[in-house]
Scaffold this motif. Sequence first.
Motif, PDB file in Angstrom:
ATOM      1  N   TYR A 117      43.185  29.229  47.817  1.00  0.00           N
ATOM      2  CA  TYR A 117      43.326  29.264  46.354  1.00  0.00           C
ATOM      3  C   TYR A 117      42.911  30.649  45.881  1.00  0.00           C
ATOM      4  O   TYR A 117      41.836  31.132  46.211  1.00  0.00           O
ATOM      5  N   ARG A 118      43.764  31.298  45.114  1.00  0.00           N
ATOM      6  CA  ARG A 118      43.477  32.656  44.634  1.00  0.00           C
ATOM      7  C   ARG A 118      43.192  32.707  43.138  1.00  0.00           C
ATOM      8  O   ARG A 118      42.601  33.657  42.663  1.00  0.00           O
ATOM      9  N   TYR A 119      43.655  31.672  42.430  1.00  0.00           N
ATOM     10  CA  TYR A 119      43.520  31.690  40.984  1.00  0.00           C
ATOM     11  C   TYR A 119      42.892  30.391  40.493  1.00  0.00           C
ATOM     12  O   TYR A 119      43.005  29.357  41.127  1.00  0.00           O
ATOM     13  N   GLU A 120      42.268  30.501  39.337  1.00  0.00           N
ATOM     14  CA  GLU A 120      41.713  29.318  38.696  1.00  0.00           C
ATOM     15  C   GLU A 120      42.080  29.365  37.226  1.00  0.00           C
ATOM     16  O   GLU A 120      41.920  30.389  36.562  1.00  0.00           O
ATOM     17  N   LEU A 121      42.604  28.260  36.745  1.00  0.00           N
ATOM     18  CA  LEU A 121      42.870  28.113  35.322  1.00  0.00           C
ATOM     19  C   LEU A 121      41.738  27.257  34.776  1.00  0.00           C
ATOM     20  O   LEU A 121      41.464  26.182  35.301  1.00  0.00           O
ATOM     21  N   ARG A 122      41.079  27.741  33.719  1.00  0.00           N
ATOM     22  CA  ARG A 122      39.957  27.006  33.148  1.00  0.00           C
ATOM     23  C   ARG A 122      40.213  26.774  31.664  1.00  0.00           C
ATOM     24  O   ARG A 122      40.635  27.673  30.947  1.00  0.00           O
ATOM     25  N   MET A 136      50.061  32.277  37.641  1.00  0.00           N
ATOM     26  CA  MET A 136      50.924  31.662  36.639  1.00  0.00           C
ATOM     27  C   MET A 136      50.480  32.086  35.244  1.00  0.00           C
ATOM     28  O   MET A 136      49.344  32.515  35.051  1.00  0.00           O
ATOM     29  N   ASP A 137      51.365  31.967  34.297  1.00  0.00           N
ATOM     30  CA  ASP A 137      51.093  32.388  32.928  1.00  0.00           C
ATOM     31  C   ASP A 137      50.383  31.258  32.181  1.00  0.00           C
ATOM     32  O   ASP A 137      51.000  30.219  31.905  1.00  0.00           O
ATOM     33  N   ARG A 149      43.397  25.379  25.322  1.00  0.00           N
ATOM     34  CA  ARG A 149      43.969  26.630  25.821  1.00  0.00           C
ATOM     35  C   ARG A 149      43.382  26.982  27.189  1.00  0.00           C
ATOM     36  O   ARG A 149      42.183  26.829  27.414  1.00  0.00           O
ATOM     37  N   LEU A 150      44.229  27.467  28.092  1.00  0.00           N
ATOM     38  CA  LEU A 150      43.788  27.801  29.449  1.00  0.00           C
ATOM     39  C   LEU A 150      43.568  29.296  29.606  1.00  0.00           C
ATOM     40  O   LEU A 150      44.261  30.105  28.991  1.00  0.00           O
ATOM     41  N   GLU A 151      42.592  29.639  30.477  1.00  0.00           N
ATOM     42  CA  GLU A 151      42.318  31.038  30.809  1.00  0.00           C
ATOM     43  C   GLU A 151      42.478  31.206  32.314  1.00  0.00           C
ATOM     44  O   GLU A 151      42.091  30.324  33.085  1.00  0.00           O
ATOM     45  N   LEU A 152      43.037  32.341  32.745  1.00  0.00           N
ATOM     46  CA  LEU A 152      43.287  32.609  34.156  1.00  0.00           C
ATOM     47  C   LEU A 152      42.172  33.468  34.732  1.00  0.00           C
ATOM     48  O   LEU A 152      41.799  34.487  34.149  1.00  0.00           O
ATOM     49  N   PHE A 153      41.643  33.059  35.890  1.00  0.00           N
ATOM     50  CA  PHE A 153      40.598  33.809  36.575  1.00  0.00           C
ATOM     51  C   PHE A 153      41.037  34.049  38.008  1.00  0.00           C
ATOM     52  O   PHE A 153      41.620  33.169  38.646  1.00  0.00           O
ATOM     53  N   LEU A 154      40.721  35.224  38.547  1.00  0.00           N
ATOM     54  CA  LEU A 154      41.009  35.560  39.934  1.00  0.00           C
ATOM     55  C   LEU A 154      39.824  35.132  40.782  1.00  0.00           C
ATOM     56  O   LEU A 154      38.679  35.479  40.465  1.00  0.00           O
ATOM     57  N   LEU A 155      40.071  34.359  41.833  1.00  0.00           N
ATOM     58  CA  LEU A 155      38.999  33.890  42.709  1.00  0.00           C
ATOM     59  C   LEU A 155      38.784  34.872  43.847  1.00  0.00           C
ATOM     60  O   LEU A 155      39.699  35.555  44.275  1.00  0.00           O
ATOM     61  N   GLU A 156      37.566  34.932  44.359  1.00  0.00           N
ATOM     62  CA  GLU A 156      37.242  35.764  45.514  1.00  0.00           C
ATOM     63  C   GLU A 156      37.751  35.047  46.755  1.00  0.00           C
ATOM     64  O   GLU A 156      37.389  33.902  47.026  1.00  0.00           O
TER      65      GLU A 156
END
Length: 158
Positions: A117-122, A136-137, A149-156
């Motif tokens: 998993y590389r991304y997290e939507l919160r 994803m957008d 509303r969702l926010e995109l975060f890059l995971l380590e």
Amino acid sequence: MDDAELQAWIERISLEFFGIPFRHRARFNPRLRSTGGRYFLKSHDIEISPHQLEAHGADEVEKIIKHELCHYHLHIQKRGYQHRDAEFKTLLEQVGGSRFCSHLPTTMKPKRRVEPYRYELRCGRCGMSYKRKRRMDPRKYACGKCRGRLELFLLEVT
């Protein structure tokens, strides 16, 4: 065993068990891993997995060939050639073909690459988290729990 030997083998089985000649192409396909063989409706060709021969021997492959020949002969005669058809089941039982092929040993199966998993939507409202392997957008989507509303975060990635 090569494709020419397989062709002769299938032609012999067709005449011996079905009484009708096999007039199309037969070949080995090393890409077949989850199935023992397949019959093509448009070209009427048959492909057999060489891995089944290697893992289970000629007797098991002969049953697979009979299965594919049942599809072949019934389809050409415009009869019920699908797995669910009674004619197919009856003919398969008469000739001694196998309904399912034996599974390959795990050493012969290709290794699946597991993507991290590389991304997290919160969600900004309720904090719900959605992990994703692809970017994803977040503007195109809303939280499934509260419609926030969702926010995109890059995971380590380790």
